[in-house]
Design a protein around this motif. Structure first.
Motif, mmCIF file in Angstrom:
data_model
loop_
_atom_site.group_PDB
_atom_site.id
_atom_site.type_symbol
_atom_site.label_atom_id
_atom_site.label_comp_id
_atom_site.label_asym_id
_atom_site.label_seq_id
_atom_site.Cartn_x
_atom_site.Cartn_y
_atom_site.Cartn_z
ATOM 1 N N SER A 23 0.812 -1.218 0.000
ATOM 2 C CA SER A 23 0.000 0.000 0.000
ATOM 3 C C SER A 23 0.846 1.271 0.000
ATOM 4 O O SER A 23 0.324 2.360 -0.213
ATOM 5 N N GLY A 24 2.147 1.110 0.258
ATOM 6 C CA GLY A 24 3.018 2.277 0.305
ATOM 7 C C GLY A 24 2.730 3.195 1.475
ATOM 8 O O GLY A 24 2.991 4.389 1.433
ATOM 9 N N SER A 25 2.172 2.616 2.541
ATOM 10 C CA SER A 25 1.790 3.411 3.706
ATOM 11 C C SER A 25 3.030 3.988 4.389
ATOM 12 O O SER A 25 4.078 3.361 4.466
ATOM 13 N N THR A 26 2.874 5.216 4.893
ATOM 14 C CA THR A 26 3.990 5.873 5.593
ATOM 15 C C THR A 26 3.759 5.916 7.099
ATOM 16 O O THR A 26 4.574 6.464 7.835
ATOM 17 N N ARG A 27 2.626 5.355 7.553
ATOM 18 C CA ARG A 27 2.386 5.374 9.003
ATOM 19 C C ARG A 27 3.319 4.388 9.696
ATOM 20 O O ARG A 27 3.919 3.523 9.065
ATOM 21 N N ASN A 28 3.407 4.503 11.014
ATOM 22 C CA ASN A 28 4.314 3.631 11.746
ATOM 23 C C ASN A 28 3.793 2.197 11.726
ATOM 24 O O ASN A 28 2.710 1.910 11.233
ATOM 25 N N ASN A 29 4.593 1.295 12.274
ATOM 26 C CA ASN A 29 4.259 -0.122 12.221
ATOM 27 C C ASN A 29 3.344 -0.582 13.357
ATOM 28 O O ASN A 29 3.191 -1.780 13.577
ATOM 29 N N ALA A 30 2.757 0.349 14.087
ATOM 30 C CA ALA A 30 1.826 -0.036 15.142
ATOM 31 C C ALA A 30 0.609 -0.705 14.516
ATOM 32 O O ALA A 30 0.105 -0.278 13.474
ATOM 33 N N VAL A 31 0.149 -1.748 15.163
ATOM 34 C CA VAL A 31 -0.962 -2.532 14.623
ATOM 35 C C VAL A 31 -2.279 -2.061 15.227
ATOM 36 O O VAL A 31 -2.442 -2.051 16.449
ATOM 37 N N ALA A 32 -3.207 -1.694 14.354
ATOM 38 C CA ALA A 32 -4.549 -1.324 14.800
ATOM 39 C C ALA A 32 -5.443 -2.557 14.773
ATOM 40 O O ALA A 32 -5.139 -3.548 14.104
ATOM 41 N N PHE A 33 -6.548 -2.484 15.511
ATOM 42 C CA PHE A 33 -7.474 -3.616 15.520
ATOM 43 C C PHE A 33 -7.971 -3.928 14.108
ATOM 44 O O PHE A 33 -8.136 -5.088 13.730
ATOM 45 N N GLU A 34 -8.177 -2.870 13.302
ATOM 46 C CA GLU A 34 -8.660 -3.081 11.937
ATOM 47 C C GLU A 34 -7.662 -3.894 11.116
ATOM 48 O O GLU A 34 -8.049 -4.676 10.247
ATOM 49 N N ASP A 35 -6.358 -3.716 11.396
ATOM 50 C CA ASP A 35 -5.333 -4.482 10.682
ATOM 51 C C ASP A 35 -5.464 -5.973 10.993
ATOM 52 O O ASP A 35 -5.402 -6.823 10.105
ATOM 53 N N PHE A 36 -5.646 -6.252 12.279
ATOM 54 C CA PHE A 36 -5.760 -7.654 12.682
ATOM 55 C C PHE A 36 -7.048 -8.265 12.142
ATOM 56 O O PHE A 36 -7.066 -9.404 11.658
ATOM 57 N N ALA A 37 -8.150 -7.497 12.213
ATOM 58 C CA ALA A 37 -9.440 -8.000 11.725
ATOM 59 C C ALA A 37 -9.380 -8.284 10.236
ATOM 60 O O ALA A 37 -9.903 -9.305 9.761
ATOM 61 N N LYS A 38 -8.720 -7.412 9.484
ATOM 62 C CA LYS A 38 -8.607 -7.608 8.030
ATOM 63 C C LYS A 38 -7.804 -8.872 7.726
ATOM 64 O O LYS A 38 -8.172 -9.679 6.868
ATOM 65 N N TRP A 39 -6.694 -9.052 8.441
ATOM 66 C CA TRP A 39 -5.879 -10.264 8.235
ATOM 67 C C TRP A 39 -6.681 -11.518 8.558
ATOM 68 O O TRP A 39 -6.657 -12.495 7.810
ATOM 69 N N TYR A 40 -7.441 -11.478 9.639
ATOM 70 C CA TYR A 40 -8.181 -12.666 10.070
ATOM 71 C C TYR A 40 -9.259 -13.042 9.066
ATOM 72 O O TYR A 40 -9.402 -14.205 8.693
#
Length: 704
Positions: A23-40
């Protein structure tokens, strides 16, 4: 517990970092709940299915003492279950709008009687299609085309001509009242939805595929080709399908499945037609939506295979019925003379229906279970509705599963690219070994303390054996890989992170040095540098530090690798050959690895590889397999040497035979072929010639 947590975490972070980079994201590597939910929801549930037990109802349902509260039935109406005891139900498949397809034991017996009486088990789909398309077009005076419309009389006449050649004259029917002609007439009428006595030949043939001999993967690959429009990409001809093609593809299978089941006798023809239409539409929507999100408009068979293996089997588990061994030939009971009732009446044209709701299925067992259903969030990614909010709004709660619900297991592996699935009848032979000390691997060093627990009491597992065929008088070799060797490879690829690292990155370290110079040969020094870069890169995927014992074991294995490829003994190996062979130790599916290997071999970027380049690839793979093998013997029982010269002869002979099988079958112009041609050959029978190619998928032996 700790190892399981680290393993799951490793999978998540690998996917998270890949998505971050994509995605070319520039935000830090902190994991949000949405990140985990999307992966799951996009596949992580297959990595950590035990998270489903956070739902207490699901946990209790596994115990068997819990009855979920009954849900009100949807307006569309529930599936009508045929009469019979729970023991009579083999499978219950989910369909669109919370309906079901119920397969009884009597249904399996009926289909078994039909295929036996008509001699279909001795014929493959390709056998029938070759003769049927030729006879139909000749009789109708039409151009040869998969979509040529055929009338009932012509179809039955041509099919009877084919079947008469497959059944021996001395064979007598064990079903006194069976009429192949009437069965074929009913078969045709089930497809004649508009009742105009005209059905496209490809739809009839797709339905017949269910009743033919052969493996599921071969049948799907063949049937897919019946609906493909031809596109062009460079010099390669590509077979693809669109949304309408997929609807016809799925509908053809479902028509035959319903025609073979007693359930259709309990429903009106309009209702059965609606079940089929809604389900074909829903699954086609899901396939196209999945690839549209990846900017793919025309879907190839390897795309379809990937969709199915990454969750599509949850929406279309009934495709598993293409393997007759899973239901029709599942037991050794003889078919009684009085077979079950004939297929249902022909199905009239379906009426226009509202957008369908995706379907899901419960976990699987071989016995009827009170199986839990999954949360709707998991299935949002399977729904074809473009807007996620609309998907949630359309999601109706699933009714409580019936105690008789039983669904066949999802595929153990891929359909095709992963080129074939696990049910392919490959030449792998698993035999129980005594665990003789002489079978210990050549590079099995004394284990360290942290390995001793792992190896102190090994399970009595079988050795993996496969045939390496050659043109020699002894016909080839039986290669044996013991559990100890498989365990070593497991430690190498898991404790170093290799199995989580894709082949392209690894091969780049082999082919290009640290100064960005392309390498032709690797000296021992440049080889050591490449291996150091490879494992430094792989170690980054691990959640913790690598133990000293693992580093020592890795060092020994790396030395052996160089020795295996340095067959001339001049302390120099070919970089391209080593890169091809090393892919077997990397992460990724078999299809991904093969496609990357073809890209490596394509030195002039014309999308074609030469015969010599195929020889190099096959040879490199066999070098790895022979290196980790514990023993090999001639197939005819004559003794064979075990020295380096004998190993080299086996590799060269196996390479020559395998390459000749490919090129003799395809006869490519200028002895050059493309990846799609190779994949097509392999799927349609080539896997029987080189079954050991399946070992490119570590999940089939090293990671099991």
């Amino acid at each position: 517990v700790e190892n399981g947590a680290k393993w799951t975490l490793g999978h998540f972070f690998r996917a998270f970092e890949a998505e971050h980079a994509r995605s070319g994201s520039t935000r830090n590597n902190a994991v949000a709940f949405e990140d985990f939910a999307k992966w799951y929801t996009e596949g992580g549930y297959a990595v950590a299915p035990w998270l489903e037990l956070l739902d207490l109802q699901k946990f209790l349902s596994l115990i068997g003492d819990f009855q979920a509260p009954q849900q009100p039935q949807p307006a569309a109406g529930p599936a009508v279950l045929p009469q019979g005891s729970p023991a009579d139900v083999l499978f219950t498949f989910p369909l669109a709008k919370e309906r079901s397809l119920v397969v009884l034991r009597d249904d399996a017996h009926y289909v078994r009687a039909v295929v036996s009486e008509m001699g279909l088990l001795s014929l493959t789909s390709e056998d029938i299609w070759t003769a049927l398309s030729k006879d139909v077009t000749k009789k109708l005076g039409a151009k040869k085309s998969s979509v040529v419309p055929v009338d009932q009389a012509s179809f039955v006449e041509c099919m009877m001509k084919i079947l008469s050649k497959s059944k021996k004259p001395s064979e007598k029917s064990s079903w006194a009242n069976f009429s192949p002609e009437e069965t074929l007439k009913n078969f045709f009428l089930s497809f004649d939805l508009m009742q105009v006595n005209q059905v496209p030949l490809n739809q009839l043939m797709c339905g017949l595929t269910l009743l033919c001999g052969g493996k599921k993967s071969s049948k799907l690959g063949f049937a897919f080709g019946l609906f493909c429009g031809d596109g062009k990409s460079g010099k390669k001809k590509i077979q693809t399908m669109g949304h309408g093609d997929f609807i016809q593809f799925f509908r053809s299978f479902l028509i035959v499945m319903f025609s073979c089941c007693n359930q259709s006798l309990s429903l009106s023809a309009d209702t059965v037609s609606q079940y089929i239409s809604d389900t074909a539409q829903a699954v086609a929507d899901a396939v196209m939506a999945y690839w549209k999100s990846k900017k793919v408009d025309k879907v190839k068979f390897d795309h379809f295979s990937k969709w199915y293996n990454e969750g599509g089997f949850q929406m279309a588990p009934w495709l598993e019925l293409l393997d007759l061994h899973k239901w029709v030939l599942a037991d050794d009971e003889k078919i009684p003379a009085a077979a079950p009732s004939a297929p249902s009446a022909p199905i009239p044209a379906p009426s226009k229906s509202a957008p369908s709701i995706p379907v899901v299925h419960a976990p699987i067992n071989n016995k009827p279970v009170n199986a839990p259903t999954m949360d709707s969030e998991i299935f949002n990614t399977l729904v074809a509705t473009p807007n996620p909010k609309d998907r949630v709004a359309n999601m109706a709660p699933a009714p409580a599963p019936s105690p008789t619900d039983n669904v066949p297991a999802p595929p153990d592996d891929s359909l095709l690219l992963n080129l074939v699935d696990d049910d392919v009848d490959m030449d792998f032979i698993l035999q129980h070994e005594s665990g003789d000390a002489n079978d210990a691997m050549a590079f099995d060093d004394p284990v360290s303390n942290d390995q001793a627990h792992d190896q102190a009491q090994p399970d009595p597992k079988d050795s993996l054996k496969f045939h390496l065929l050659t043109n020699d008088p002894h016909r080839g070799y039986m290669i044996s890989i013991t559990p100890n060797q498989v365990d070593l490879l497991n430690r190498i690829v898991t404790r170093t992170g290799l199995c989580q690292t894709e082949a392209p990155a690894i091969c780049n370290f082999i082919m290009v040095d640290s100064k960005s110079r392309k390498l032709v040969n690797l000296t021992k020094k440049s080889y050591d540098n490449a291996m150091q870069r490879i494992f430094t890169h792989a170690f980054r995927t691990l959640p913790g530090a690598v133990s000293e014992s693992t580093k020592q074991e890795l060092s020994t294995f790396s030395e052996d690798l160089f020795t295996w490829f340095d067959r001339s003994g001049n302390k120099k190996i070919r970089a391209l050959e080593f890169a091809c062979g090393f892919t077997v130790l990397c992460g990724g599916s078999k299809s991904d690895k093969l496609e990357h290997i073809f890209e490596l071999l394509d030195q002039d970027n014309d999308s074609l590889v030469t015969k010599q380049e195929i020889i190099l690839f096959v040879q490199s793979f066999l070098v790895i397999l022979m290196g980790v093998s514990s023993s090999f013997t001639h197939l005819d029982g004559t003794p064979t040497g075990t020295d380096a010269a004998s190993v080299a002869r086996a590799i060269n002979a196996g390479t020559e035979w395998a390459t000749s099988q490919v090129f003799d079958a395809l006869k490519p112009r200028d002895d050059k072929l493309c990846f799609d041609d190779f994949a097509d050959w392999y799927t349609k029978g080539g896997y029987q010639s080189i079954p050991w190619l399946e070992l490119l998928d570590l999940r089939k032996w090293v990671l099991t």
